[in-house]
Design an enzyme around this catalytic site. Structure first.
Site, PDB file in Angstrom:
ATOM      1  CG  ASP A  66      34.524 -34.169   2.012  1.00  0.00           C
ATOM      2  OD1 ASP A  66      35.614 -34.689   2.309  1.00  0.00           O
ATOM      3  OD2 ASP A  66      34.207 -33.015   2.360  1.00  0.00           O
ATOM      4  N   GLY A  68      22.142 -32.960   0.093  1.00  0.00           N
ATOM      5  CA  GLY A  68      21.084 -32.038   0.461  1.00  0.00           C
ATOM      6  C   GLY A  68      21.391 -31.253   1.715  1.00  0.00           C
ATOM      7  CB  ILE A  69      23.443 -31.725   4.581  1.00  0.00           C
ATOM      8  CG1 ILE A  69      22.244 -32.590   4.986  1.00  0.00           C
ATOM      9  CG2 ILE A  69      24.036 -31.005   5.795  1.00  0.00           C
ATOM     10  CD1 ILE A  69      22.607 -33.800   5.804  1.00  0.00           C
ATOM     11  CG  ASN A 112      30.113 -27.466   0.770  1.00  0.00           C
ATOM     12  OD1 ASN A 112      29.766 -28.363   0.009  1.00  0.00           O
ATOM     13  ND2 ASN A 112      29.257 -26.859   1.562  1.00  0.00           N
TER      14      ASN A 112
END
Length: 392
Positions: A285, A260-261, A230
């Protein structure tokens, strides 16, 4: 989480029996554990409890070290940037319910004045018994790249500055333990070297750096990747990027948001296969909406819409998470070849080693803090013990 009625605080001496104990480098074995005050006094295969001890019969549950969340902004309506004792108390009070017994209070890119207030608040904060211990600060930003800002407000992004860091470190009472920054903005390596030499865990994140830039930063003292995949360059066949650097450079550990996202289940499996449990660090996070209902919230002064499974800015960018540590652990446990032992490595041992607190956290050993979880084989939490006290 289930616990005995009326038990919110343990006696000074506590004996846990009939537990499957996960100790570092050893196969789990059934045994008992003795706690005196807030510390692990002894680990036995079998022994009678002291006559004055409170006894917990684990009934065959797994006894594992408490989780350490090295990257969390908020929970239950509170945020580190609120800059209040109450906000940190709220976070510390709710986190044990998800297995987290210690954490880094994580900032977000904001005005220097707001960041200073948050850090000064941390400097005065004392962790309380029966709650997760705040180990220090993860300074996320503002020394990041605008093209990979994610949910970090662009208006306050700045170039790396040793003077600014020193000012903030002084305000925090020397409690900044990790910093997320974009290494390509430190072309000489002076900033990274300065931080690494002062004992700060330097993590690459919100970065447009390619593989060569990450490799160069490692030579200056970079030790970690922030929320792998990310806000960084992925793998390309002509430059394997920051993600590829985490795969290839064995001196790096990597944070991972296993919801999972942020990272798809298929990519989680690929990461686990290529990086391995020895170099992964599970984090959340999470932002203030964790533990609350879907609706409108804010992160870094920006409106955030929260649904049942995610938090997003108005432009659709993910805005942190609402993940609980135990949920991320369960997600990883579903992968092939994972085990409770590998979860312990990723959620307890690795973060403790990365933050230089492994002398007192992260594993079950005599002399260490009694930060413990009693869980079943599916990672359902039955007890969370924070420094010798059962958490509410």
């Amino acid at each position: 989480m289930r616990k005995r009625k009326g038990m919110s605080r343990l006696s000074q001496t506590t004996y846990i029996k009939n537990a499957v104990i996960f100790t570092e480098n050893d196969e789990p074995q059934k045994g008992c554990l003795l706690i005196e005050d807030s510390l692990i006094k002894a680990v036995h295969t079998e022994e009678q409890p002291p006559p004055d001890a409170a006894v917990i019969d684990a009934g065959g549950l797994n006894l594992i070290p408490g989780f350490i969340d090295g990257h969390i902004h908020g929970a239950a309506g509170a945020d580190v940037m609120d800059a209040t004792e109450q906000a940190l108390d709220t976070m510390a009070g709710v986190l044990p319910r998800e297995g987290t017994t210690s954490f880094l209070a994580t900032t977000i890119t904001q005005s220097p004045e707001q960041t200073s207030q948050a850090l000064e608040n941390v400097s005065h904060y004392t962790s309380k018994q029966g709650r997760a211990e705040m180990l220090g600060v993860h300074l996320e930003g503002p020394f990041i790249d605008t093209s990979k800002k994610g949910a970090q407000p662009e208006a306050y992004i700045m170039e790396p500055s040793i003077n600014q860091f020193d000012e903030w470190q002084t305000l925090s009472g020397n409690r900044i333990k990790t910093i997320t920054m974009a290494p390509e903005h430190d072309t000489t390596g002076e900033f990274i070297s300065y931080l690494a030499n002062s004992g700060v865990n330097v993590s690459a994140g919100h970065t447009a750096a390619g593989f060569d830039a990450i490799k160069q930063a490692v030579s200056h003292g970079l030790r970690q990747m922030t929320h792998l995949c990310n806000a960084m360059n992925g793998i390309h066949h002509r430059d394997i990027g920051a993600v590829g650097a985490a795969f290839q450079l064995e001196t790096l550990r990597a944070e991972l948001i296993a919801d999972g996202i942020h990272v798809s289940p298929e990519m989680l499996e690929l990461i686990y296969y290529n990086v391995g449990s020895d170099r992964l660090i599970l984090i959340t996070d999470a932002m203030r909406a964790k533990c609350l209902q879907p609706g409108g919230y804010e992160l870094g002064g920006q409106p955030v819409q929260v649904t049942e499974d995610r938090a997003e800015l108005e432009n659709g960018s993910l805005a942190g998470s609402i993940l609980k540590m135990i949920e991320g652990a369960r997600q990883m446990l579903q992968l092939p070849e994972t085990s409770i032992s590998s979860i312990v490595t990723m959620a307890s041992e690795n973060p403790a080693k990365q933050l230089n607190v492994f002398d007192r956290k992260g594993s079950i050993e005599p002399g260490k803090d009694a930060d413990l979880l009693l869980v079943d084989d599916n990672l359902q939490i039955h007890y969370t013990i924070c420094r010798g006290d059962i958490a509410d």
